[in-house]
Design a protein around this motif. Structure first.
Motif, PDB file in Angstrom:
ATOM      1  N   GLY A  46       9.197 -31.991  12.963  1.00 20.90           N
ATOM      2  CA  GLY A  46      10.641 -32.202  12.912  1.00 20.90           C
ATOM      3  C   GLY A  46      11.048 -33.618  12.562  1.00 20.90           C
ATOM      4  O   GLY A  46      12.100 -34.088  12.992  1.00 20.90           O
ATOM      5  N   VAL A  47      10.241 -34.314  11.771  1.00 20.56           N
ATOM      6  CA  VAL A  47      10.595 -35.670  11.369  1.00 20.56           C
ATOM      7  C   VAL A  47      11.825 -35.629  10.467  1.00 20.56           C
ATOM      8  O   VAL A  47      11.961 -34.762   9.605  1.00 20.56           O
ATOM      9  N   HIS A  48      12.738 -36.573  10.682  1.00 25.39           N
ATOM     10  CA  HIS A  48      13.997 -36.618   9.925  1.00 25.39           C
ATOM     11  C   HIS A  48      13.782 -37.281   8.566  1.00 25.39           C
ATOM     12  O   HIS A  48      13.094 -38.294   8.457  1.00 25.39           O
ATOM     13  N   SER A  50      16.030 -38.760   5.280  1.00 22.32           N
ATOM     14  CA  SER A  50      17.347 -39.108   4.760  1.00 22.32           C
ATOM     15  C   SER A  50      17.590 -38.399   3.428  1.00 22.32           C
ATOM     16  O   SER A  50      16.664 -37.876   2.801  1.00 22.32           O
ATOM     17  N   ARG A  51      18.842 -38.376   3.003  1.00 16.97           N
ATOM     18  CA  ARG A  51      19.167 -37.729   1.730  1.00 16.97           C
ATOM     19  C   ARG A  51      18.457 -38.405   0.565  1.00 16.97           C
ATOM     20  O   ARG A  51      17.992 -37.736  -0.361  1.00 16.97           O
ATOM     21  N   ARG A 169      14.468 -44.231  12.624  1.00 14.78           N
ATOM     22  CA  ARG A 169      15.285 -43.610  11.589  1.00 14.78           C
ATOM     23  C   ARG A 169      14.736 -42.246  11.181  1.00 14.78           C
ATOM     24  O   ARG A 169      15.461 -41.412  10.645  1.00 14.78           O
ATOM     25  N   MET A 170      13.454 -42.023  11.446  1.00 15.32           N
ATOM     26  CA  MET A 170      12.851 -40.745  11.073  1.00 15.32           C
ATOM     27  C   MET A 170      12.692 -39.804  12.268  1.00 15.32           C
ATOM     28  O   MET A 170      11.941 -38.836  12.216  1.00 15.32           O
ATOM     29  N   GLY A 171      13.412 -40.114  13.340  1.00 20.90           N
ATOM     30  CA  GLY A 171      13.440 -39.208  14.481  1.00 20.90           C
ATOM     31  C   GLY A 171      12.607 -39.629  15.662  1.00 20.90           C
ATOM     32  O   GLY A 171      12.514 -38.896  16.658  1.00 20.90           O
ATOM     33  N   ILE A 209      11.905 -28.964   5.368  1.00 20.28           N
ATOM     34  CA  ILE A 209      12.896 -29.900   5.890  1.00 20.28           C
ATOM     35  C   ILE A 209      14.311 -29.375   5.674  1.00 20.28           C
ATOM     36  O   ILE A 209      15.151 -29.410   6.578  1.00 20.28           O
ATOM     37  N   THR A 210      14.596 -28.885   4.479  1.00 21.54           N
ATOM     38  CA  THR A 210      15.952 -28.430   4.177  1.00 21.54           C
ATOM     39  C   THR A 210      16.317 -27.160   4.921  1.00 21.54           C
ATOM     40  O   THR A 210      17.492 -26.911   5.211  1.00 21.54           O
ATOM     41  N   THR A 212      15.347 -26.441   7.993  1.00 21.60           N
ATOM     42  CA  THR A 212      15.495 -26.707   9.427  1.00 21.60           C
ATOM     43  C   THR A 212      16.560 -27.756   9.723  1.00 21.60           C
ATOM     44  O   THR A 212      16.897 -27.968  10.887  1.00 21.60           O
ATOM     45  N   SER A 213      17.076 -28.415   8.684  1.00 20.75           N
ATOM     46  CA  SER A 213      18.070 -29.473   8.918  1.00 20.75           C
ATOM     47  C   SER A 213      19.484 -28.918   8.912  1.00 20.75           C
ATOM     48  O   SER A 213      19.709 -27.772   8.543  1.00 20.75           O
TER      49      SER A 213
END
Length: 213
Positions: A46-48, A50-51, A169-171, A209-210, A212-213
């Motif tokens: 679940g690492v974030h 950014s766009r 920043r990445m969770g 990622i897309t 689950t976000s």
């Protein structure tokens, strides 16, 4: 506390107790155990992103490679003005890699080395040691792949030791020592194999990622 001679078994024992070794510098042969009151952890799977990072990933030409050249990744992580990876630690990581307890993910862009990370595995815990970028977003891509891969392989703990702004920043979050040790004890009861799954390709990472976000 320093330890004059540390064996791979002692290193793994330290991790199992919630401590880890570091050197003062590359030129200091001594190793010191650390047990910080707050511990950095990243979400498994679940690492974030950014766009802008997702756009870069979507453009293509990114790929990840598992244990292609472990020692090169370690050397690249240590190749900086200030590092806590000295020669004794590098040898320990090499020995643990040969024993199946240390692994690296190498990131390439257009076929060229762009960054990577390496860490130690024990039970269902992954202890991230260091990461680096040879190109913009190289280490971030390594984190995306590592988080996905750990989830696929059944890991439950992604330890980063300390929390940096980059990791936050990445969770990444900080948790107190007592909570970390509970999570560690649970993870040590699990059985995971870092090499049980192949690394996904860039399209799979983007979709994960897309979705689950």
């Amino acid at each position: 506390m320093s330890h004059p001679v540390l064996t791979p078994a002692q290193l793994l024992s330290g991790y199992a107790q919630g401590v880890f070794p570091m050197a003062e510098s590359a030129h200091d042969p001594r190793l010191f155990w650390f047990d910080p009151p707050m511990r950095g952890v990243l979400p498994v799977g679940g690492v974030h992103a950014s766009r802008s990072l997702l756009r870069d990933l979507r453009r293509g030409d990114w790929s990840a490679h598992l244990d292609g050249d472990f020692n090169t990744v370690v050397a690249a992580c240590a190749d900086r003005n200030e590092t806590w990876i000295n020669a004794p630690l590098a040898r320990l990581y090499h020995d643990l890699h040969r024993a199946g307890h240390a692994h690296a993910i190498e990131i390439r862009h257009d076929g060229r080395f762009a960054g990577g990370l390496f860490g130690i595995t024990l039970g269902a815990a992954f202890f991230g040691e260091s990461m680096m970028s040879a190109r913009t977003n190289g280490s971030k891509m390594a984190l995306l792949w590592a988080s996905s891969h750990l989830a696929r392989c059944g890991f439950t703990l992604f330890d980063t030791q300390f929390l940096t702004p980059h990791l936050e920043r990445m969770g990444g979050v900080e948790i107190p020592r007592h909570l970390y040790r509970r999570k560690l004890a649970s993870a040590l009861q699990g059985k995971s194999d870092f090499r049980s799954q192949q690394l996904p390709d860039a399209d799979q990472i983007w979709q994960e990622i897309t979705q689950t976000s």
